[in-house]
Design a protein around this motif. Structure first.
Motif, mmCIF file in Angstrom:
data_model
loop_
_atom_site.group_PDB
_atom_site.id
_atom_site.type_symbol
_atom_site.label_atom_id
_atom_site.label_comp_id
_atom_site.label_asym_id
_atom_site.label_seq_id
_atom_site.Cartn_x
_atom_site.Cartn_y
_atom_site.Cartn_z
ATOM 1 N N THR A 29 0.839 -1.214 0.000
ATOM 2 C CA THR A 29 0.000 0.000 0.000
ATOM 3 C C THR A 29 0.868 1.257 0.000
ATOM 4 O O THR A 29 0.615 2.225 -0.728
ATOM 5 C CB THR A 29 -0.920 0.008 1.231
ATOM 6 N N SER A 30 1.941 1.230 0.816
ATOM 7 C CA SER A 30 2.835 2.390 0.857
ATOM 8 C C SER A 30 3.523 2.605 -0.478
ATOM 9 O O SER A 30 3.659 3.742 -0.955
ATOM 10 C CB SER A 30 3.883 2.195 1.952
ATOM 11 N N CYS A 31 3.946 1.524 -1.098
ATOM 12 C CA CYS A 31 4.590 1.646 -2.416
ATOM 13 C C CYS A 31 3.617 2.206 -3.451
ATOM 14 O O CYS A 31 3.986 3.056 -4.286
ATOM 15 C CB CYS A 31 5.111 0.274 -2.860
ATOM 16 N N THR A 32 2.361 1.747 -3.361
ATOM 17 C CA THR A 32 1.360 2.243 -4.312
ATOM 18 C C THR A 32 1.125 3.735 -4.123
ATOM 19 O O THR A 32 1.080 4.521 -5.090
ATOM 20 C CB THR A 32 0.041 1.475 -4.132
ATOM 21 N N LEU A 33 0.986 4.182 -2.859
ATOM 22 C CA LEU A 33 0.765 5.600 -2.581
ATOM 23 C C LEU A 33 1.967 6.441 -2.982
ATOM 24 O O LEU A 33 1.823 7.536 -3.534
ATOM 25 C CB LEU A 33 0.457 5.805 -1.086
ATOM 26 N N LEU A 34 3.164 5.910 -2.705
ATOM 27 C CA LEU A 34 4.367 6.643 -3.070
ATOM 28 C C LEU A 34 4.484 6.787 -4.586
ATOM 29 O O LEU A 34 4.853 7.854 -5.101
ATOM 30 C CB LEU A 34 5.596 5.938 -2.498
ATOM 31 N N GLU A 37 2.036 9.421 -5.628
ATOM 32 C CA GLU A 37 2.496 10.754 -5.267
ATOM 33 C C GLU A 37 3.600 11.240 -6.197
ATOM 34 O O GLU A 37 3.611 12.404 -6.641
ATOM 35 C CB GLU A 37 3.000 10.734 -3.820
ATOM 36 N N LEU A 38 4.523 10.336 -6.503
ATOM 37 C CA LEU A 38 5.593 10.703 -7.430
ATOM 38 C C LEU A 38 5.051 10.997 -8.819
ATOM 39 O O LEU A 38 5.504 11.938 -9.496
ATOM 40 C CB LEU A 38 6.637 9.582 -7.499
ATOM 41 N N SER A 39 4.076 10.203 -9.254
ATOM 42 C CA SER A 39 3.481 10.441 -10.575
ATOM 43 C C SER A 39 2.798 11.809 -10.623
ATOM 44 O O SER A 39 2.960 12.573 -11.590
ATOM 45 C CB SER A 39 2.475 9.330 -10.900
ATOM 46 N N ASP A 40 2.038 12.143 -9.543
ATOM 47 C CA ASP A 40 1.378 13.458 -9.506
ATOM 48 C C ASP A 40 2.413 14.585 -9.462
ATOM 49 O O ASP A 40 2.231 15.638 -10.101
ATOM 50 C CB ASP A 40 0.468 13.550 -8.278
ATOM 51 N N HIS A 41 3.491 14.373 -8.717
ATOM 52 C CA HIS A 41 4.522 15.407 -8.608
ATOM 53 C C HIS A 41 5.156 15.688 -9.964
ATOM 54 O O HIS A 41 5.307 16.855 -10.373
ATOM 55 C CB HIS A 41 5.580 14.952 -7.605
ATOM 56 N N PHE A 42 5.509 14.626 -10.661
ATOM 57 C CA PHE A 42 6.118 14.821 -11.975
ATOM 58 C C PHE A 42 5.123 15.412 -12.971
ATOM 59 O O PHE A 42 5.494 16.194 -13.850
ATOM 60 C CB PHE A 42 6.684 13.493 -12.496
ATOM 61 N N SER A 43 3.858 15.048 -12.827
ATOM 62 C CA SER A 43 2.838 15.650 -13.708
ATOM 63 C C SER A 43 2.710 17.147 -13.455
ATOM 64 O O SER A 43 2.626 17.946 -14.396
ATOM 65 C CB SER A 43 1.484 14.958 -13.483
ATOM 66 N N ASN A 44 2.724 17.550 -12.167
ATOM 67 C CA ASN A 44 2.659 18.977 -11.841
ATOM 68 C C ASN A 44 3.879 19.733 -12.353
ATOM 69 O O ASN A 44 3.767 20.853 -12.861
ATOM 70 C CB ASN A 44 2.535 19.164 -10.324
ATOM 71 N N ILE A 45 5.055 19.100 -12.197
ATOM 72 C CA ILE A 45 6.269 19.735 -12.711
ATOM 73 C C ILE A 45 6.181 19.924 -14.216
ATOM 74 O O ILE A 45 6.541 20.978 -14.763
ATOM 75 C CB ILE A 45 7.507 18.895 -12.336
#
Length: 522
Positions: A29-34, A37-45
């Motif tokens: 679950t933690s890996c999935t959330l991480l 989160e990383l995917s959203d961060h890179f999308s925002n960037i």
């Protein structure tokens, strides 16, 4: 050698614990959330980079367009120089002809050279034009400064009249030279009469006259020699700041005149921006200051200036500045106005608590709150903020304060005394009892029936007083007089040796304490 287990044979392995299963589930679950989160961060960037790229592209296009427009404007300025010079020369020739005609007496009747009064707007314009044609800056200054009540008419007519001057900038500088940059008037009492409004009026009226008719405000028709003189005047004013007590103590009309002088002649210096900012903030309550600040090139410093005004408790001025430069989103007006009212109410409460002078303190506190309410109501009306800040409650509060103020000013009601004079049947003033020093004596004296006049010399003991042998005297006061009858015991006895005089005639009632009334009464 050990025996190799048969693959098809079932072997008994250790059972997996439930805690281990939960641990692995949590890890997944933690890996999935991480990962999310990383995917959203890179999308925002990626989105931010795309927006910044588009913004840079837009800025580059804007700069290219501005460069193109600036080049075209420079080319136009170069091409139109000859045309502007010809227009200026033609205008000067027209002014010269008008002046020659005036001097020859051909236009004397129309222009009105005398210092007489003018009856209407057209007469005022003719008088102004006559003074401008003659370049009579002293007469022009005197004519304008005595007509402050006609400020709106002057603001409309002076630019027209200045157009008839041979050299309008020089004419205006010479007109205001009596008080700007240094007040040169010799009469001390005249210094109390502030003429900063007249200086600002003339400087503002000069702008449409010196604007280039072809290009506009980008080029002012001011000669280099006159521009140099205007710079020297500005330097003289800045040098006199120390004599005026510094920036904090300089008068607002002087500040307004100085800043308007800079804008009118186009002599703003970038190295003096800090001085301009301090002067504008110190006189921010003036209505023209927001536009004047923009004209001085202080648009980039507006957020700092607005924050400084808010910190000083000048929220209404901050609202005016915010609307002028379009910073309403950053500085919302309604919270600022509410904060201003709150501060004013606190200040009024602090003033009213003064124990030394209670009556005066209450009056000043009421005035403080009234001024704040009027300023906020005017601001709401000017910027159409009724939907965000309904003014009904503020108006009710203002009416309440006005009513309280009027009730305190209204004198106590005194019942009217309807006594009448016997001589002319006119009303008599009310008696003022209990004032020993009052010169007025009541018409109905208490016992004894007569009182000697303070100014009358005392009779010696051997001389008897006047006999009061007029029992019918009270009847003269009319039917509306109080039922008072002189007591026979109070009357002095008649003495054989006393002298009798003719009956006393009672003249009309005069001013309080006049000798005629005292003589008739006594």
């Amino acid at each position: 050698m050990g025996s190799i287990p048969d693959p098809g044979e079932l072997t008994q392995s250790e059972p997996v614990s439930f805690d281990e299963f939960q641990r692995q589930t949590s890890l997944m679950t933690s890996c999935t959330l991480l990962w999310k989160e990383l995917s959203d961060h890179f999308s925002n960037i990626e989105q931010d980079l795309r927006k910044k790229s588009e913004a840079l592209k837009h800025k580059i296009e804007t700069l290219d367009n501005q460069t193109t427009e600036s080049l075209k404007l420079l080319e136009k300025r170069e091409v139109t120089i000859d045309g502007s010079v010809e227009l200026a020369i033609g205008k000067a020739e027209e002014s010269k002809k008008a002046l020659m005609n005036l001097l020859e007496g051909e236009c004397e009747e129309d222009v009105g050279v005398n210092n007489g009064e003018v009856d209407d707007t057209e007469g005022l314009l003719l008088k102004l034009r006559g003074l401008c044609v003659r370049m009579d800056h002293e007469g022009f200054w005197r004519f304008v400064t005595v007509r402050k009540k006609e400020l709106d008419v002057l603001r409309a007519k002076i630019p027209i009249a200045l157009g008839d001057c041979v050299d309008p900038p020089r004419f205006v500088l010479e007109s205001i030279s009596e008080v700007f940059p240094v007040d040169k008037r010799a009469d001390k009492s005249e210094r109390l009469n502030d003429l900063g409004w007249a200086c600002v009026l003339l400087l503002e009226s000069l702008i449409p006259v010196v604007v280039d008719p072809v290009i506009g405000k980008e080029r002012l028709l001011v000669t280099p020699r006159l521009r140099k003189r205007a710079k020297e005047i500005a330097d003289t004013w800045k040098a006199s700041l120390e004599e005026r007590g510094g920036i904090e103590n300089v008068k607002t009309p002087d500040v307004h005149t100085f800043l308007q002088h800079l804008v009118t002649f186009g002599i703003v210096k970038e190295e003096d921006f800090d001085l301009y900012r301090k002067l504008v903030v110190g006189s921010a309550w003036r209505k023209q200051m927001p536009k004047l600040a923009v004209s001085l090139g202080l648009g980039d410093k507006m957020p700092e200036m607005i924050e400084e005004l808010i910190s000083r408790g000048q929220q209404v001025d901050a609202v005016h500045f915010a609307f002028e430069v379009g910073l309403v989103d950053k500085f919302p007006p309604v919270p600022l106005l509410k904060a201003f009212l709150k501060d004013a109410k606190k200040a009024a409460a602090a003033i009213s608590e003064d124990p030394n002078n209670t009556g005066r303190a209450v009056y000043l506190a009421t005035r403080k709150e009234q001024s704040a309410l009027r300023a906020v109501l005017k601001c709401i009306e000017e910027y159409k903020l009724e939907a965000q800040f309904p003014p009904e409650n503020l108006k009710k509060r203002l009416e309440q304060l006005e009513k309280t103020k009027n009730d305190k000013k209204r004198p106590a009601a005194v019942p009217a005394n309807k006594r009448t004079r016997a001589c002319n049947n006119g009303p008599m003033p009310p008696a003022k009892a209990g004032r020993l020093t009052n010169a007025y004596v009541s018409s109905f004296p208490a016992t004894p029936p007569f009182v000697r006049s303070p100014s009358h010399p005392q009779y010696p003991t051997s001389v008897a007083p006047y006999p009061y042998d007029r029992p019918a005297a009270p009847a003269m006061y009319g039917s509306r007089s109080p039922p008072y009858v002189y007591s026979p015991e109070a009357a002095p006895p008649a003495i054989a040796g006393s002298y009798h005089t003719a009956p006393i005639s009672y003249p009309a009632y005069g001013v309080y304490g006049t000798p005629s009334y005292a003589q008739a009464y006594y």
